[in-house]
Scaffold this active site. Structure first.
Site, PDB file in Angstrom:
ATOM      1  N   CYS A   1      31.597 -30.087  15.437  1.00  0.00           N
ATOM      2  CA  CYS A   1      33.061 -30.176  15.563  1.00  0.00           C
ATOM      3  C   CYS A   1      33.465 -31.531  16.151  1.00  0.00           C
ATOM      4  O   CYS A   1      34.576 -32.008  15.909  1.00  0.00           O
ATOM      5  CB  CYS A   1      33.595 -29.081  16.484  1.00  0.00           C
ATOM      6  SG  CYS A   1      33.679 -27.452  15.718  1.00  0.00           S
TER       7      CYS A   1
ATOM      8  N   CYS B   1      47.097 -23.416  15.793  1.00  0.00           N
ATOM      9  CA  CYS B   1      47.230 -21.960  15.980  1.00  0.00           C
ATOM     10  C   CYS B   1      48.660 -21.620  16.449  1.00  0.00           C
ATOM     11  O   CYS B   1      49.105 -22.075  17.505  1.00  0.00           O
ATOM     12  CB  CYS B   1      46.210 -21.468  17.010  1.00  0.00           C
ATOM     13  SG  CYS B   1      46.405 -19.713  17.339  1.00  0.00           S
TER      14      CYS B   1
ATOM     15  N   CYS C   1      43.699 -21.473  11.140  1.00  0.00           N
ATOM     16  CA  CYS C   1      42.684 -22.309  11.801  1.00  0.00           C
ATOM     17  C   CYS C   1      41.595 -22.728  10.825  1.00  0.00           C
ATOM     18  O   CYS C   1      40.946 -23.766  11.027  1.00  0.00           O
ATOM     19  CB  CYS C   1      42.105 -21.609  13.033  1.00  0.00           C
ATOM     20  SG  CYS C   1      41.589 -19.918  12.795  1.00  0.00           S
TER      21      CYS C   1
ATOM     22  N   ASP D   1      29.779  -6.362   9.393  1.00  0.00           N
ATOM     23  CA  ASP D   1      30.419  -6.648  10.680  1.00  0.00           C
ATOM     24  C   ASP D   1      30.917  -5.439  11.466  1.00  0.00           C
ATOM     25  O   ASP D   1      31.388  -5.587  12.585  1.00  0.00           O
ATOM     26  CB  ASP D   1      31.548  -7.668  10.506  1.00  0.00           C
ATOM     27  CG  ASP D   1      32.784  -7.038   9.880  1.00  0.00           C
ATOM     28  OD1 ASP D   1      32.691  -5.886   9.418  1.00  0.00           O
ATOM     29  OD2 ASP D   1      33.833  -7.687   9.850  1.00  0.00           O
TER      30      ASP D   1
HETATM   31  S1  SF4 Z   1      39.153 -27.461  13.021  1.00  0.00           S
HETATM   32 FE1  SF4 Z   1      38.173 -26.408  14.735  1.00  0.00          FE
HETATM   33  S2  SF4 Z   1      36.347 -25.503  13.874  1.00  0.00           S
HETATM   34 FE2  SF4 Z   1      37.023 -27.081  12.417  1.00  0.00          FE
HETATM   35  S3  SF4 Z   1      35.888 -28.919  13.021  1.00  0.00           S
HETATM   36 FE3  SF4 Z   1      37.864 -28.976  14.079  1.00  0.00          FE
HETATM   37  S4  SF4 Z   1      37.405 -28.036  16.076  1.00  0.00           S
HETATM   38 FE4  SF4 Z   1      35.729 -27.486  14.716  1.00  0.00          FE
HETATM   39  S1  SF4 Z   2      43.504 -16.603  12.983  1.00  0.00           S
HETATM   40 FE1  SF4 Z   2      43.206 -18.590  13.996  1.00  0.00          FE
HETATM   41  S2  SF4 Z   2      45.146 -19.698  13.745  1.00  0.00           S
HETATM   42 FE2  SF4 Z   2      45.541 -17.561  13.276  1.00  0.00          FE
HETATM   43  S3  SF4 Z   2      46.287 -16.716  15.203  1.00  0.00           S
HETATM   44 FE3  SF4 Z   2      44.082 -16.299  15.134  1.00  0.00          FE
HETATM   45  S4  SF4 Z   2      43.144 -18.022  16.152  1.00  0.00           S
HETATM   46 FE4  SF4 Z   2      45.243 -18.609  15.696  1.00  0.00          FE
END
Ligand code: SF4
Ligand code: SF4
Length: 384
Positions: A191, A201, A247, A137
């Site tokens: 999703c 988040c 997330c 990456d």
């Molecule tokens: S948590 Fe986010 S990435 Fe996972 S299925 Fe739901 S919308 Fe999609």
């Molecule tokens: S890693 Fe995901 S849940 Fe954590 S701050 Fe970033 S976007 Fe938000």
């Protein structure tokens, strides 16, 4: 070229530790190109200036600029162990820090590159005249775009790649090749109407589906960003001290993800919810020793201890006050400034802490720490 070449490549990939291996054409769609341009134009890359460099941006959009004559991209996924705790358990462990699961063990960059190179050597033999190049990456490669078009997975609303079988606890790598391999079909989007990642988040960094504003994202703030963390974001960071998995932890596609049999990253028990107090004691040599071969080491002691101070400030545990008072004398201005902030959160009514903050402010010689402490003291005075 043999008819079943793609299947042979998949078997080789599996033998080298890549459970996911799919083929994409070596092109970047207009949709992916403009999404990248918009993201950078809106400044969402934050301080990651390399992301906005013109030449690097152009290379990201053009696989041909990375390998002349490239025809196919082999998108590869290498799994790692998911966190051995639920999000609620991590949040409840307030005197402990949360380190992102991919960083529980050894740094993946070199390990993954070794595997990719070994696979590329096999391809050299298999594909004859063709050229191969491997990427992890750090290279200017739109890895999520290739994962999507190859059907390795789809881009979740949190912008990471999801695979129906393995969820999102894996890392991506690529092999570019001049061989014209039969591409796989895209995986489709799964999703649905879910928005769990966006809802959970802590900093609302997922500003729209598929768009993460790095300037708000705790992963960026705790790892890439080296300065004073914006004050309004500090209370939202909780006890996350290196990266953030929130997330991913709430994503339904990760519900039943199993731990891989041979996790090459070898998670270390000491990095699973480590005690904040122990981490704040680390001097430079201690930090380097403690995080030897770990990705955490690349962040550097000052930024890491800054994160630890914020987690202490968010813990509600006044037992940290004596250690934070000592930390007002830390060698790093970044740490001193954030220790002052943590103290003001934990001991807002204490006169002795107020006096210690005034003294620290009076002897401070770093402009940024001075400015940050000034606001800390002003806010504390307003509250008391
Ligand atoms: S948590 Fe986010 S990435 Fe996972 S299925 Fe739901 S919308 Fe999609
Ligand atoms: S890693 Fe995901 S849940 Fe954590 S701050 Fe970033 S976007 Fe938000």
């Amino acid at each position: 070229m043999r008819e079943n070449m793609v299947e042979i490549i998949r078997e080789k990939a599996l033998a080298h530790g890549f459970e996911m291996c799919r083929i994409a054409r070596a092109g970047v769609s207009e949709e992916h190109r403009s999404a990248l341009s918009d993201w950078v134009q809106n400044g969402m890359h934050g301080d990651m200036a390399w992301m906005a460099e013109k030449e690097r941006l152009a290379r990201r959009k053009s696989p041909e600029s990375m390998l002349g004559g490239v025809k196919s991209v082999i998108s590869l996924g290498m799994r790692y162990s998911p966190p051995p705790y639920a999000l609620s358990e991590a949040n409840a462990a307030r005197s402990r820090g949360v380190i992102s699961a991919y960083a529980h063990g050894d740094d993946y960059h070199e390990l993954m590159k070794k595997r990719l190179k070994a696979l590329a050597r096999d391809l050299d033999e298999l594909l004859g005249q063709h050229n191969q190049r491997v990427y992890v990456d750090t290279a200017p490669v739109l890895e999520h775009a290739f994962a999507e078009t190859s059907g390795l997975g789809w881009q979740g609303k949190h912008s990471l790649t999801l695979n129906r079988q393995f969820g999102s606890w894996f890392l991506l790598g690529e092999i570019f090749t001049t061989a014209d391999l039969t591409p796989d079909a895209a995986a489709g989007f799964h999703c649905g109407s879910c928005t769990a990642c966006m809802d959970v988040c802590p900093t609302k960094a997922i500003v729209a589906p598929f768009t993460v504003d790095a300037r708000l994202c705790i992963s960026y703030l705790t790892i890439e960003f080296k300065g004073f963390i914006p004050r309004h974001l500090r209370p939202l960071m909780g006890n996350r001290i290196y990266g953030c998995d929130d997330c991913q932890l709430v994503c339904p596609w990760n519900n039943d993800t199993e731990t891989p049999d041979d996790d090459i990253l070898k998670p270390r028990g000491e990095n699973i919810l480590p005690q904040l107090a122990m981490l704040l004691r680390l001097d430079d040599a201690g930090f380097r020793q403690r995080f030897r071969k770990s990705p955490v080491k690349r962040t550097g002691r000052a930024a890491f201890l800054r994160n630890v101070c914020i987690a202490m400030g968010n813990s509600g545990d006044a037992g940290f006050v004596p250690q934070l008072l000592q930390t007002l004398n830390d060698e790093a201005a970044l740490v001193r400034g954030h220790a002052a902030w943590a103290l003001s959160r934990l001991a807002s009514g204490s006169e002795s802490v107020a006096a210690a903050l005034q003294q620290a402010h009076a002897r401070e010689n770093d402009a940024d720490a001075l400015a940050d402490m000034h606001i800390t003291i002003e806010e504390k005075e307003e509250k008391s």
